[in-house]
Design an enzyme around this catalytic site. Structure first.
Site, mmCIF file in Angstrom:
data_model
loop_
_atom_site.group_PDB
_atom_site.id
_atom_site.type_symbol
_atom_site.label_atom_id
_atom_site.label_comp_id
_atom_site.label_asym_id
_atom_site.label_seq_id
_atom_site.Cartn_x
_atom_site.Cartn_y
_atom_site.Cartn_z
ATOM 1 C CG ASP A 67 -0.271 -0.444 2.510
ATOM 2 O OD1 ASP A 67 0.974 -0.397 2.580
ATOM 3 O OD2 ASP A 67 -0.990 -0.844 3.428
ATOM 4 C CG ASN A 136 -8.604 -1.586 12.247
ATOM 5 O OD1 ASN A 136 -7.667 -2.201 11.749
ATOM 6 N ND2 ASN A 136 -9.138 -0.523 11.682
ATOM 7 C CG HIS A 138 -5.507 -2.257 9.021
ATOM 8 N ND1 HIS A 138 -5.650 -0.975 9.499
ATOM 9 C CD2 HIS A 138 -4.162 -2.476 8.989
ATOM 10 C CE1 HIS A 138 -4.462 -0.459 9.735
ATOM 11 N NE2 HIS A 138 -3.538 -1.350 9.441
ATOM 12 C CD GLU A 143 -8.559 0.747 8.060
ATOM 13 O OE1 GLU A 143 -8.492 -0.171 8.913
ATOM 14 O OE2 GLU A 143 -7.927 1.818 8.164
#
Ligand code: GLP
Length: 243
Positions: A67, A136, A138, A143
């Site tokens: 990313d 979280n 990811h 996400e």
């Protein structure tokens, strides 16, 4: 999924680097998927050391990063391109033409994402994908709620992700968007190496490895991949009830 635990971060990093080094040595044209974040920094240092001291040759290796922040130029110290240069690309004999990070500026995002997917395909696909895990759950910048079939695309970051990454980097600001490989892209890797360290990751690792497979915890989708190795330090593994 094979879960391996190590007494500390350095041991985990060394084991991760050994696994990558052995793939580089075995495969004629290795294709690696690479991650950023604090987790793989020790692994990259160890790879640089193996290159220096044992002559590990990266010249036939192609890399694809997961990313990049949308809106950051490659020479912005907050960018993942910059991170990769500092931690790995400038420290080993990777051919710059074979290192790929999505471009976060001066491109049409959709065209860039399609180009990225095409490049991965043309390289023959990713042999080994390295992943960290967000607080979280990811993976890359996929996400909670991300489509399990998603491909490389422009994504909006969770506010928690921006806050955590900003605090970790001691930064004033970070973009709220990124280009990220999709979950579908990641799941096509032939082999996946998931890394996590520190007590702060224990609960999300428990949910990802032992909880239900759900898009609400993107890393839990890795339970359906046939070839995942998860390397953890003791604190990150503490809620897993391992022998
Ligand atoms: C970022 C990256 C992820 C990485 C995550 C965890 O959000 N996009 O690929 O896994 O950070 O970061 P850390 O390793 O610092 O906990």
């Amino acid at each position: 999924m094979r879960v391996l635990t190590y007494s500390d971060y350095d041991e985990m990093s060394a084991a991760a680097a050994r696994m990558i080094a052995s793939r580089i040595a075995q495969l004629p044209e290795p294709v690696l998927g690479l991650a950023t974040g604090s987790t793989p920094i020790g692994m990259y240092s160890e790879l640089a050391r193996i290159h220096d001291e044992e002559g590990l040759d990266f010249s036939r290796t192609t890399t694809f990063n997961l990313d990049e922040y949308w809106g950051l130029a490659p020479d912005d110290p907050r960018s993942y391109k910059w991170f990769m240069k500092g931690h790995l690309f400038s420290r080993v004999n990777l051919d710059p033409a074979r290192t790929h990070v999505p471009r976060g500026v001066d491109v049409d995002p959709d065209a860039e994402c399609q180009r990225y997917e095409r490049l991965i395909e043309e390289s023959g696909g990713i042999d080994l994908q390295v992943l960290g895990i967000g607080m979280n759950g990811h993976i890359g910048f996929n996400e909670p709620g991300a489509d399990p079939n998603s491909r490389t695309r422009l994504v909006r970051l969770a506010q928690q992700t921006v806050d955590v990454n900003r605090a970790k980097g001691g930064l004033d600001s970070l973009p709220g968007y990124a280009l990220s490989m999709g979950i579908g892209t990641i799941m096509e890797a032939k082999e996946i190496l998931l890394l996590a360290n520190g007590e702060g990751k224990a609960e999300i690792i428990r949910r990802a490895l032992r909880g239900p497979v759900t898009r609400d915890v993107p890393a839990s989708l890795l339970q359906t991949h046939p070839n995942v190795v998860c390397m953890l330090d003791k604190p990150a593994a503490k809620l897993l009830d391992l022998p």
